[in-house]
Write an enzyme that holds these catalytic residues in place. Structure first.
Site, PDB file in Angstrom:
ATOM      1  N   HIS A  22     -27.414  18.202 -16.427  1.00 30.09           N
ATOM      2  CA  HIS A  22     -27.980  19.188 -15.513  1.00 30.09           C
ATOM      3  C   HIS A  22     -28.732  18.481 -14.406  1.00 30.09           C
ATOM      4  O   HIS A  22     -29.440  17.516 -14.680  1.00 30.09           O
ATOM      5  CB  HIS A  22     -28.947  20.104 -16.272  1.00 30.09           C
ATOM      6  CG  HIS A  22     -29.581  21.136 -15.392  1.00 30.09           C
ATOM      7  ND1 HIS A  22     -28.878  22.219 -14.913  1.00 30.09           N
ATOM      8  CD2 HIS A  22     -30.836  21.230 -14.867  1.00 30.09           C
ATOM      9  CE1 HIS A  22     -29.687  22.960 -14.159  1.00 30.09           C
ATOM     10  NE2 HIS A  22     -30.879  22.381 -14.109  1.00 30.09           N
ATOM     11  N   ASP A  59       7.423   8.881  -6.338  1.00 29.93           N
ATOM     12  CA  ASP A  59       7.995  10.031  -5.625  1.00 29.93           C
ATOM     13  C   ASP A  59       9.520  10.054  -5.699  1.00 29.93           C
ATOM     14  O   ASP A  59      10.135  11.125  -5.612  1.00 29.93           O
ATOM     15  CB  ASP A  59       7.581   9.997  -4.146  1.00 29.93           C
ATOM     16  CG  ASP A  59       6.129  10.417  -3.924  1.00 29.93           C
ATOM     17  OD1 ASP A  59       5.401  10.623  -4.917  1.00 29.93           O
ATOM     18  OD2 ASP A  59       5.726  10.547  -2.753  1.00 29.93           O
ATOM     19  N   GLY A 104       0.810  -1.221   0.000  1.00 27.36           N
ATOM     20  CA  GLY A 104       0.000   0.000   0.000  1.00 27.36           C
ATOM     21  C   GLY A 104       0.837   1.262   0.000  1.00 27.36           C
ATOM     22  O   GLY A 104       0.447   2.276  -0.563  1.00 27.36           O
ATOM     23  N   VAL A 161       6.275  20.663   5.973  1.00 23.73           N
ATOM     24  CA  VAL A 161       7.019  21.638   5.155  1.00 23.73           C
ATOM     25  C   VAL A 161       7.536  20.995   3.874  1.00 23.73           C
ATOM     26  O   VAL A 161       8.481  21.492   3.262  1.00 23.73           O
ATOM     27  CB  VAL A 161       8.175  22.272   5.959  1.00 23.73           C
ATOM     28  CG1 VAL A 161       7.622  23.109   7.098  1.00 23.73           C
ATOM     29  CG2 VAL A 161       9.145  21.210   6.475  1.00 23.73           C
ATOM     30  N   LYS A 205      -7.982  11.199   3.470  1.00 14.91           N
ATOM     31  CA  LYS A 205      -9.304  11.483   2.910  1.00 14.91           C
ATOM     32  C   LYS A 205     -10.421  10.900   3.788  1.00 14.91           C
ATOM     33  O   LYS A 205     -11.520  11.466   3.854  1.00 14.91           O
ATOM     34  CB  LYS A 205      -9.410  10.952   1.480  1.00 14.91           C
ATOM     35  CG  LYS A 205      -9.075  11.994   0.444  1.00 14.91           C
ATOM     36  CD  LYS A 205      -7.605  12.237   0.221  1.00 14.91           C
ATOM     37  CE  LYS A 205      -7.034  13.468   0.784  1.00 14.91           C
ATOM     38  NZ  LYS A 205      -5.594  13.625   0.514  1.00 14.91           N
TER      39      LYS A 205
END
Ligand code: FAD
Ligand code: FAD
Length: 466
Positions: free
Chosen positions: A445, A311, A41, A270, A53
């Site tokens: 809509h 990353d 994970g 940060v 979340k």
């Protein structure tokens, strides 16, 4: 004697980049091993996207109920303010994390990926040893996919420990802090700070730049700033952080002088940096680009057969970029022709209200020397937004397009529940859409998405509902 494995593909890291690379490699019939020190994970599932979340959702629901306790225009009457069982909220969040991690484990098994649990250390570019609970496992592979992810940046004057916490601890607090100070108003600090404020903590945010979310322009972040103000969050911009004083107060240098801040927890957000230490990267002969491993448009590193994704391999440090790179690398190893060249990697900030950014901001277009037009359609003129009590938060959809051929360069939105518009925005950019295409897409809509069609019409000079 260590157990010896010789797979075709070795993936290091079971986060969004690594687990998707391994699943896709397995699906394509490649003999694949995935190594992670933890259960599958990665940051995203275990202490990032998903738990944050979940907490944000719970906090929003709690705040809605709390908001109904007093006089409210929807005509609800409840006997009094709701009570929070925070431990139960955290346990509910943990249940979602467990379920998703188990789901990833199941997908890896179905793709016939062997998972080795332990920390990998490389001795050369293609060989590592993993210390597992059952003893060392030596692995040598033809292809190595590095997906070690990232970690929170610490401040030297304010190292993690005690009351100073990173986002990981903030997502698993034993109790709600009464007073929380957030250092760094980037997306992680704001998302968590806002959630904890909604749950009842007194929150102060300290930011070194002159703006919250300094990567984004003032117009896009103004609705969030307004919410912070209305919710009683104290914001110190242009502030410099010192350390803790003798009484464990955070020393902050503000424009109006030094300020000691009392806090039960200090959340430092940060930034994040790629995880490049502690696993033998230096033994692999790779080139670096700043703090990241340098890759080309196929995620190849300087070493043949060694790939880097997610990353570890550059900005933006977002899960869906890792997913896309992971699947692509597996397909290239299996012989397919692929490149990583998306028109845009959209980003969402799950604040109150939410922000979606896809492609170029107006400032980006100006910096690139492109003559661009900007069209802004407010949610105050969108029926669905009003039915969601979202018309009054200053939100809008904004389209940045080329003046010469009206090609769309970027779409942004800020407003309640706009996160789900990210798909339409990313798709429009991926298709090379012009204003006409979006304006003449028949939007359902009533939906928030109609505001995207209207913003495109506005760009063409004739919005219908404004
Ligand atoms: P990671 O997910 O960091 O996984 C790397 C894994 O590799 C880790 O499990 C680690 O244990 C393992 N590992 C590293 N080195 C070794 C080794 N030597 N041996 C064994 N195992 C090793 N992104 C979004 O797109 N949307 C969001 O809403 C979002 N929210 C976030 C919220 C928070 C609080 C945080 C912290 C991040 C959030 N992110 C979000 C960012 C997202 O989590 C990362 O972009 C994503 O997880 C990166 O994936 P990755 O595969 O590169 O690495
Ligand atoms: P950041 O978003 O980097 O925010 C950290 C904040 O802390 C900044 O506002 C900074 O000014 C402040 N700060 C730093 N030091 C101090 C201090 N000493 N005292 C007080 N404040 C301090 N990457 C890109 O390269 N380009 C992008 O456009 C981009 N956009 C993104 C958009 C979104 C929605 C997301 C989710 C990510 C984006 N990223 C982008 C990737 C991002 O940089 C990384 O995922 C990660 O660094 C974000 O973590 P963070 O919120 O902790 O830090």
């Amino acid at each position: 004697m260590p157990e010896i494995l010789r797979p075709r593909v070795l993936v290091i890291g079971g986060g969004p980049g690594g687990y998707v690379a391994a699943i896709r490699a397995g699906q394509l019939g490649l003999d694949t091993v995935l190594v992670d020190a933890e259960r599958p994970g990665g940051t995203c599932v275990l202490r990032g996207c998903i738990p944050s979340k979940a907490l944000i959702h719970a906090a929003g629901k709690f705040a809605d109920i709390a908001g109904a306790a007093g006089d409210n225009p929807l005509g609800f009457a409840i006997p009094g303010p709701p009570r929070l069982d925070f431990a139960r909220t955290v346990a509910w969040k943990d249940g979602i994390v467990d379920r998703l991690s188990a789901g990833v484990t199941g997908l890896l098994a179905r793709a016939k990926v062997r998972v080795v649990t332990g920390w990998a250390r490389f001795t050369d570019a293609k060989s590592c040893t993993v210390e597992t609970a059952a003893g060392p496992v030596a692995i040598t592979a033809e292809h190595v996919i590095l997906a070690t992810g990232s970690e929170a940046v610490a401040l030297s004057d304010l190292p993690f420990g005690g009351k100073v916490i990173s986002s990981s601890e903030a997502l698993s607090l034993p109790e709600l802090p009464r007073r929380l100070v957030v250092v760094g108003a980037g997306y992680i600090g704001l998302e968590l700070g806002i959630a904890l404020r909604k749950l009842g903590a007194a929150v102060t945010i300290v930011e070194a730049a002159q703006r919250i979310l300094p990567r984004y322009d003032d117009a896009l972040t103004r609705p969030v700033r307004r919410w912070l103000q209305r919710a009683g969050v104290t914001l110190h911009l242009g502030a410099k952080i010192g350390g803790l004083d003798g009484e464990e107060r955070l020393m902050v240098e503000t424009a109006s002088g030094p300020l000691p801040l009392e806090a039960d927890k200090i959340l430092v957000t940060v930034g994040r940096r790629p995880l490049t230490n502690g696993w033998g990267l230096e033994a692999m002969g790779l080139d670096m680009e700043g703090p990241f491993v340098r890759i080309d448009d196929q995620c190849k590193t300087a070493m043949r057969g060694v790939w880097a994704i997610g990353d570890l391999a550059g900005e933006p440090m977002l899960a869906h970029k890792g997913f896309a790179q992971g699947a692509m690398v597996a397909e290239i190893i299996a012989g397919q022709r692929r490149h990583f060249d998306p028109a845009a990697v959209a980003a969402i900030v799950f604040t109150e209200p939410e922000i979606v950014v896809a492609g170029m901001l107006p400032d980006d277009a100006a910096a690139a020397g492109i003559a661009a037009a900007t069209a802004v359609f407010p949610f105050a003129a969108n029926g669905r937004a009003l039915t969601l009590e979202a018309g009054g938060d200053g939100g809008f959809v904004r389209i940045v397009s080329r003046r010469d051929d009206q090609r769309i360069l970027g779409i942004q939105a800020v407003g309640r529940q706009v996160a789900e518009l990210a798909g339409e925005f990313a798709h429009a950019l991926a298709m090379g859409t012009v204003l006409d295409d979006l304006a003449h897409t028949v939007h359902v809509h009533p939906t928030l998405g109609e505001a995207a069609g209207e913003a495109a019409l506005l760009g063409l000079g004739h919005a219908l509902h404004l």
